[in-house]
Design a protein around this motif. Structure first.
Motif, PDB file in Angstrom:
ATOM      1  N   LEU A  34       0.837  -1.194   0.000  1.00 36.92           N
ATOM      2  CA  LEU A  34       0.000   0.000   0.000  1.00 36.92           C
ATOM      3  C   LEU A  34       0.874   1.246   0.000  1.00 36.92           C
ATOM      4  O   LEU A  34       1.933   1.278   0.628  1.00 36.92           O
ATOM      5  CB  LEU A  34      -0.893   0.022   1.245  1.00 36.92           C
ATOM      6  CG  LEU A  34      -2.043  -0.976   1.291  1.00 36.92           C
ATOM      7  CD1 LEU A  34      -2.729  -0.904   2.648  1.00 36.92           C
ATOM      8  CD2 LEU A  34      -3.048  -0.700   0.193  1.00 36.92           C
ATOM      9  N   GLY A  35       0.423   2.248  -0.697  1.00 43.07           N
ATOM     10  CA  GLY A  35       1.087   3.528  -0.632  1.00 43.07           C
ATOM     11  C   GLY A  35       0.677   4.273   0.630  1.00 43.07           C
ATOM     12  O   GLY A  35      -0.157   3.796   1.408  1.00 43.07           O
ATOM     13  N   PRO A  36       1.238   5.441   0.864  1.00 44.35           N
ATOM     14  CA  PRO A  36       0.865   6.212   2.052  1.00 44.35           C
ATOM     15  C   PRO A  36      -0.586   6.653   1.977  1.00 44.35           C
ATOM     16  O   PRO A  36      -1.095   6.969   0.886  1.00 44.35           O
ATOM     17  CB  PRO A  36       1.816   7.414   2.009  1.00 44.35           C
ATOM     18  CG  PRO A  36       2.216   7.531   0.578  1.00 44.35           C
ATOM     19  CD  PRO A  36       2.242   6.136   0.042  1.00 44.35           C
ATOM     20  N   PRO A  37      -1.307   6.665   3.092  1.00 42.66           N
ATOM     21  CA  PRO A  37      -2.698   7.125   3.068  1.00 42.66           C
ATOM     22  C   PRO A  37      -2.777   8.557   2.561  1.00 42.66           C
ATOM     23  O   PRO A  37      -1.965   9.397   2.937  1.00 42.66           O
ATOM     24  CB  PRO A  37      -3.127   7.039   4.544  1.00 42.66           C
ATOM     25  CG  PRO A  37      -2.191   6.061   5.162  1.00 42.66           C
ATOM     26  CD  PRO A  37      -0.893   6.233   4.443  1.00 42.66           C
ATOM     27  N   PRO A  38      -3.730   8.858   1.693  1.00 43.03           N
ATOM     28  CA  PRO A  38      -3.848  10.226   1.196  1.00 43.03           C
ATOM     29  C   PRO A  38      -4.307  11.168   2.307  1.00 43.03           C
ATOM     30  O   PRO A  38      -5.007  10.769   3.240  1.00 43.03           O
ATOM     31  CB  PRO A  38      -4.914  10.109   0.101  1.00 43.03           C
ATOM     32  CG  PRO A  38      -5.709   8.905   0.473  1.00 43.03           C
ATOM     33  CD  PRO A  38      -4.753   7.962   1.136  1.00 43.03           C
ATOM     34  N   SER A  39      -3.890  12.421   2.218  1.00 36.15           N
ATOM     35  CA  SER A  39      -4.346  13.402   3.190  1.00 36.15           C
ATOM     36  C   SER A  39      -5.823  13.697   2.943  1.00 36.15           C
ATOM     37  O   SER A  39      -6.341  13.485   1.846  1.00 36.15           O
ATOM     38  CB  SER A  39      -3.529  14.686   3.075  1.00 36.15           C
ATOM     39  OG  SER A  39      -3.661  15.235   1.781  1.00 36.15           O
ATOM     40  N   PHE A  40      -6.504  14.175   3.961  1.00 33.84           N
ATOM     41  CA  PHE A  40      -7.933  14.460   3.850  1.00 33.84           C
ATOM     42  C   PHE A  40      -8.188  15.901   4.267  1.00 33.84           C
ATOM     43  O   PHE A  40      -7.720  16.347   5.322  1.00 33.84           O
ATOM     44  CB  PHE A  40      -8.746  13.516   4.742  1.00 33.84           C
ATOM     45  CG  PHE A  40     -10.198  13.896   4.834  1.00 33.84           C
ATOM     46  CD1 PHE A  40     -11.089  13.515   3.842  1.00 33.84           C
ATOM     47  CD2 PHE A  40     -10.669  14.669   5.885  1.00 33.84           C
ATOM     48  CE1 PHE A  40     -12.424  13.882   3.910  1.00 33.84           C
ATOM     49  CE2 PHE A  40     -11.997  15.039   5.963  1.00 33.84           C
ATOM     50  CZ  PHE A  40     -12.876  14.640   4.969  1.00 33.84           C
ATOM     51  N   ARG A  41      -8.930  16.627   3.450  1.00 34.63           N
ATOM     52  CA  ARG A  41      -9.336  17.985   3.793  1.00 34.63           C
ATOM     53  C   ARG A  41     -10.758  18.213   3.285  1.00 34.63           C
ATOM     54  O   ARG A  41     -11.093  17.852   2.157  1.00 34.63           O
ATOM     55  CB  ARG A  41      -8.394  19.032   3.188  1.00 34.63           C
ATOM     56  CG  ARG A  41      -6.989  18.987   3.745  1.00 34.63           C
ATOM     57  CD  ARG A  41      -6.180  20.194   3.301  1.00 34.63           C
ATOM     58  NE  ARG A  41      -6.660  21.425   3.889  1.00 34.63           N
ATOM     59  CZ  ARG A  41      -6.326  21.845   5.127  1.00 34.63           C
ATOM     60  NH1 ARG A  41      -5.509  21.110   5.876  1.00 34.63           N
ATOM     61  NH2 ARG A  41      -6.805  22.982   5.582  1.00 34.63           N
ATOM     62  N   HIS A  42     -11.573  18.802   4.123  1.00 35.84           N
ATOM     63  CA  HIS A  42     -12.915  19.175   3.716  1.00 35.84           C
ATOM     64  C   HIS A  42     -12.948  20.672   3.388  1.00 35.84           C
ATOM     65  O   HIS A  42     -11.994  21.413   3.660  1.00 35.84           O
ATOM     66  CB  HIS A  42     -13.937  18.834   4.803  1.00 35.84           C
ATOM     67  CG  HIS A  42     -13.643  19.451   6.140  1.00 35.84           C
ATOM     68  ND1 HIS A  42     -13.774  20.802   6.395  1.00 35.84           N
ATOM     69  CD2 HIS A  42     -13.218  18.887   7.305  1.00 35.84           C
ATOM     70  CE1 HIS A  42     -13.452  21.052   7.643  1.00 35.84           C
ATOM     71  NE2 HIS A  42     -13.100  19.916   8.223  1.00 35.84           N
ATOM     72  N   ALA A  43     -14.035  21.113   2.821  1.00 34.36           N
ATOM     73  CA  ALA A  43     -14.194  22.532   2.507  1.00 34.36           C
ATOM     74  C   ALA A  43     -14.211  23.347   3.802  1.00 34.36           C
ATOM     75  O   ALA A  43     -14.541  22.823   4.876  1.00 34.36           O
ATOM     76  CB  ALA A  43     -15.496  22.742   1.733  1.00 34.36           C
TER      77      ALA A  43
END
Length: 487
Positions: A34-43
């Motif tokens: 698995l690659g690194p977990p993607p970052s998460f951002r909301h509006a």
């Protein structure tokens, strides 16, 4: 239109063979990394106020022309008067049983005609009214939403219907070992005098004592704009939603209600067992509990990761041991219930009766072992599980509104979720061990068992795990309530 020429399958084979020969053969000896977990951002969460003092939190999401609007009032089960337990949840549920001069059926018809949904419920510290609607119908739906929240009817006939439903639920508890274990555990941890120790729908005595005047008084005293806020999510902007909210709630009274004082419960001091007899039961429900943590604890992220390892996922230690290795249960789990004050931490499973003693010992062993350093590979798997699964909490506008509501209700920073994945990935074994040592102690727990006492008790006595108190279902719940028309 001329049909496309057909290509004989055999003519494609040379091209397929050539492409396989040129490319490297896939390595199927191990799962792909698995690659690194993607970052998460909301509006961004925007904030503005209405003339009534009501605060509004808006998160724009324009992909689909729908909207979710939630009104939260900072009042709930903790504000139930003594002897009127269940009043807050009953008042919230009855908001949709007629409002603004409409009967329950008339209100439901108007909501359905718009293709909207309006619901209401109450928790320990907050009550909420929720609106889902197509944006094209938002103005009309908002008027109904305001009537439900501010101008409920509380008709006598609907109260009697709700009362009968709750009494029926109390009858059903008697045949559900999971419900019996939950009620008993909350009472063991918090006591009957604490709001967390009483079922949210109340008791038979309190339910029978609640009148229409009680409901109207509770609503008038507790539903105040100074103790409320609105969360709006969807195809909205401040310019589109503000005038509608101003029209609906701008004239709402701004008096502030006195908040009920609720004491924090004392931690469990020693291990003890409560055995609730269900003669002939083929399974035993095991519940092990302690006082846990409040939602505002700085240990929140560590506890979420800790619980993922212990019993919060299918591959957790508890489930792997009790289900996969021993075959005693369909599922074992643990959880922290976060509230304004520390809520319960519980672990347990429903196991075959003959394995009650063995399963109980195994759960206690897992609670002891989680206090030791977590192996690095297990820690990394749990971190990825949480990090990769975090965006699931934001799949729908209903979920997003719930997540934003949590931030506001607990006065958490509005950027909390945008840094959640990074915080999870930064946790190390030392933080998890420290959290486990602070919140989990198998020698200081309440144990609740619901099952066949005749088959359980001899083996339980041999374990010598602590004092044992035997109870019947009547001891826990009282005699069965009489529900009119149920005979």
């Amino acid at each position: 239109m001329r049909p496309l020429p057909r290509v004989a399958p055999l003519l494609l084979l040379p091209f397929l063979a050539a492409s396989v020969a040129v490319g490297q053969a896939p390595d199927r000896s191990a799962p792909p990394q698995l690659g690194p977990p993607p970052s998460f951002r909301h509006a961004p969460i925007q904030r503005f106020g209405l003339s009534s003092g009501l605060e509004v939190y808006l998160l724009e999401k324009h992909e689909v022309p729908i909207a979710q609007v939630v009104l939260l009032v900072r009042s709930g089960q903790v504000d139930d008067p003594r002897g009127k337990e269940g009043l807050a949840t009953l008042a919230a549920e009855m908001l949709t049983d007629g409002a603004g001069g409409r009967s329950a059926l008339e209100l439901a018809d108007e909501i359905d005609f718009l293709g909207a949904t309006i619901s209401a419920a109450a928790g320990s510290h907050t009550s909420r009214v929720s609106l889902w609607t197509p944006v094209a119908k938002l103005e009309a739906a908002m008027a109904l939403f305001a009537d439900v929240a501010l101008r409920p009817a509380f008709p006598e006939e609907e109260l009697e219907r709700r009362r009968a439903e709750r009494l029926t639920t109390m009858l059903q508890w008697r045949d559900d070992p999971e419900d019996l274990a939950r009620i008993a555990m909350n009472r063991e941890l918090f006591g009957e005098g604490h709001p967390y120790g009483v079922p949210s729908i109340g008791t038979e005595a309190s339910l029978r004592s609640i009148s229409v005047s009680d409901l109207r008084s509770f609503h008038d005293q507790r539903y105040r704009s100074s103790d409320a806020f609105v969360v709006a999510v969807g195809d909205l902007t401040p310019d589109s939603i503000r005038p509608l909210l101003e029209s609906a709630f701008g004239g709402w009274k701004a008096q502030k209600a006195a908040r009920s004082a609720v004491a924090e419960s004392q931690q469990v001091a020693e291990r003890s067992i409560t055995l609730i007899d269900k003669p002939g039961a083929e399974q035993t429900v095991i519940a092990i509990g302690r006082i846990g943590a409040a939602r505002t604890t700085p240990d929140y992220d560590a506890l979420e990761l800790l619980n993922t390892i212990l019993g919060g996922s299918f591959t957790s230690r508890l489930n792997r041991s009790l289900r996969e290795e021993h075959g005693w249960t369909y599922g074992a789990r643990s959880r922290f219930e976060y509230r304004e004050l520390p809520g319960p931490f519980t672990a347990g499973a429903a196991v075959e009766t003959s394995a009650t003693d063995s399963a109980l010992v195994e759960i206690l062993n897992e609670l002891a072992e989680i206090r030791e350093p977590v192996p690095l590979d297990e820690l990394e798997r749990a971190k990825r599980y949480l990090a990769l699964g975090f965006p699931r909490e934001f799949q729908s506008i209903e979920q997003i509104a719930g997540m934003v509501s949590t931030l506001v209700a607990y006065d958490l920073p509005l950027e909390t979720y945008n840094t959640a994945v990074d915080r999870i990935l930064a946790l190390d074994a030392a933080r998890i061990q420290a959290a486990a040592e602070k919140y989990i102690d198998p020698d200081r727990v309440r144990i609740v068992l619901v099952g066949d006492r005749v088959r359980i008790e001899p083996k339980l006595a041999a374990l010598n795990l602590g004092s044992v108190r035997n109870m019947s279902v009547d001891d826990l719940l009282g005699p069965p309530p009489v529900v009119e028309g149920s005979e």
